[in-house]
Design an enzyme around this catalytic site. Structure first.
Site, PDB file in Angstrom:
ATOM      1  N   LYS A  52      10.954 -31.934  45.360  1.00 38.43           N
ATOM      2  CA  LYS A  52      10.500 -32.011  46.822  1.00 38.43           C
ATOM      3  C   LYS A  52      10.632 -33.568  47.154  1.00 38.43           C
ATOM      4  O   LYS A  52      11.206 -33.889  48.207  1.00 38.43           O
ATOM      5  CB  LYS A  52       8.954 -31.590  46.774  1.00 38.43           C
ATOM      6  CG  LYS A  52       8.612 -30.036  47.079  1.00 38.43           C
ATOM      7  CD  LYS A  52       7.157 -29.836  46.480  1.00 38.43           C
ATOM      8  CE  LYS A  52       7.027 -28.375  46.398  1.00 38.43           C
ATOM      9  NZ  LYS A  52       5.886 -27.865  45.804  1.00 38.43           N
ATOM     10  N   GLN A  96       0.246 -30.300  44.191  1.00 37.81           N
ATOM     11  CA  GLN A  96       0.673 -29.327  43.307  1.00 37.81           C
ATOM     12  C   GLN A  96      -0.175 -28.462  42.610  1.00 37.81           C
ATOM     13  O   GLN A  96      -1.174 -29.196  42.050  1.00 37.81           O
ATOM     14  CB  GLN A  96       1.884 -30.083  42.496  1.00 37.81           C
ATOM     15  CG  GLN A  96       2.674 -28.987  41.659  1.00 37.81           C
ATOM     16  CD  GLN A  96       3.717 -28.332  42.732  1.00 37.81           C
ATOM     17  OE1 GLN A  96       4.366 -28.739  43.587  1.00 37.81           O
ATOM     18  NE2 GLN A  96       3.827 -27.040  42.377  1.00 37.81           N
ATOM     19  N   ASP A 119       1.264 -27.571  53.363  1.00 37.83           N
ATOM     20  CA  ASP A 119       1.199 -26.220  52.917  1.00 37.83           C
ATOM     21  C   ASP A 119       0.405 -25.123  53.734  1.00 37.83           C
ATOM     22  O   ASP A 119       1.090 -23.964  53.462  1.00 37.83           O
ATOM     23  CB  ASP A 119       0.332 -26.252  51.424  1.00 37.83           C
ATOM     24  CG  ASP A 119       1.112 -26.563  50.190  1.00 37.83           C
ATOM     25  OD1 ASP A 119       2.423 -26.206  50.408  1.00 37.83           O
ATOM     26  OD2 ASP A 119       0.761 -26.958  49.213  1.00 37.83           O
TER      27      ASP A 119
END
Ligand code: NDP
Length: 280
Positions: A52, A96, A119
């Site tokens: 990422k 994460q 997200d």
């Protein structure tokens, strides 16, 4: 049968984002920023986060990689998120998952500023998606819709059957399809006569997490089959769809790897740019 090429679509999205970022930088003198937060040293999570950050740099975003030790306390993590919430250079915050067991993921998720929740998992954004006006929607489900759009697959009026009802894939993809006027059926482990239901699908989305779960007898001619599954079998990645026989029946199908997988990261970057643009 048309093979849906997620690698190609993802690369095109990233090119477009890179160009838009350059233009916005020139115009405003500002740069989008994404903060990734990794707690502990799970090797798979470390690879995801590195990737990422790498793509961030390729697109000309600022990346803020926050790697914390396994023994980080919930309070310490909350305090970092508070700092990131208040940092104007950070437009997106990605924590994460999974987090270590001693940290309450739900609490952490709630502490992220919904406007930086790239997200799309914060309950505020989940609620906005349910009422049909979310800016930040979950990346993998949004990637599924982007693939359908890229290949000119009509969604409106079609019967979409979603296998799986998780908060990260099944429910949000069902909501996005509904918003695009599909007639949506959501199936799960208690669904009766599953094959009967899946055979009615014009668009079948598999997000079950079981290799080769969708067999040829579950799919009708002319169906669009989107395989979200990522399963490791004998060290090889495989989806939820029994690919070879199903690809002989389907009109369109995504491979695994190279289908939905590469879309997630592209849509994460797209969300970061969207969040950035709201601050201009
Ligand atoms: P979950 O395990 O959270 O959810 C699986 C869903 O499948 C549940 O709703 C479950 O039903 C349902 N299910 C399980 N067994 C059956 C069955 N026998 N019949 C019908 N339904 C069943 O998985 P996720 O949604 O998180 O992920 C699904 C897959 O997608 C995984 O392979 C995951 O790795 C992959 N994935 C891929 C991503 C990508 O970037 N491409 C991103 C995220 C996930 P119930 O609710 O009743 O238990």
């Amino acid at each position: 049968m048309v093979l849906i090429d997620g690698k190609k679509v993802s690369a095109e999205i990233r090119d477009r984002l890179k160009q838009e970022t350059e233009e916005l930088k020139e115009k405003t003198g500002r740069t989008p920023g994404l903060a990734t937060v990794l707690v502990g040293d799970d090797p798979a999570s470390a690879v995801y986060v590195r990737n990422k950050n790498k793509i961030c740099n390729e697109l000309g975003f600022q990346s803020f990689g926050k790697n914390l030790p396994e023994q980080t306390t919930e309070a310490e993590l909350m305090s970092l998120i508070n700092d990131l919430n208040g940092n104007d250079e950070v437009n997106g915050i990605l924590v994460q998952l999974p987090l270590p067991n001693h940290i309450d993921s739900e609490k952490i998720l709630l502490s992220i500023d919904p406007e930086k929740d790239v997200d799309g998992f914060h309950p505020i954004n989940v609620g906005k998606l349910a009422i049909g006006n979310a800016l930040l929607t979950p990346c993998t489900p949004t990637g599924v819709i982007a693939l359908l759009d890229y290949y000119g697959i009509e969604i409106s009026g079609k019967h979409a059957v979603v296998l799986g009802r998780s908060n990260i894939v099944g429910k949000p993809v069902a909501n996005l399809l509904l918003q695009r006027h599909a007639t949506v059926t959501i199936c799960h482990s208690k669904t009766k006569n599953l094959e009967e239901v899946t055979r009615q699908a014009d668009i079948l989305i598999a997000a079950v997490g079981r290799p080769h779960f969708v067999t040829a007898n579950m799919v009708s001619q002319n169906t669009v089959v989107i395989d979200v599954g990522i399963n490791r079998v004998d060290g090889k990645l495989t989806g939820d769809v029994d690919y070879d026989p199903v690809s002989e029946i389907a009109d369109f199908i995504t491979p695994v790897p190279g289908g939905v997988g590469p879309m997630t990261i592209a849509l994460l970057m797209e969300n970061t740019l969207k969040a950035f643009k709201t601050t201009l």
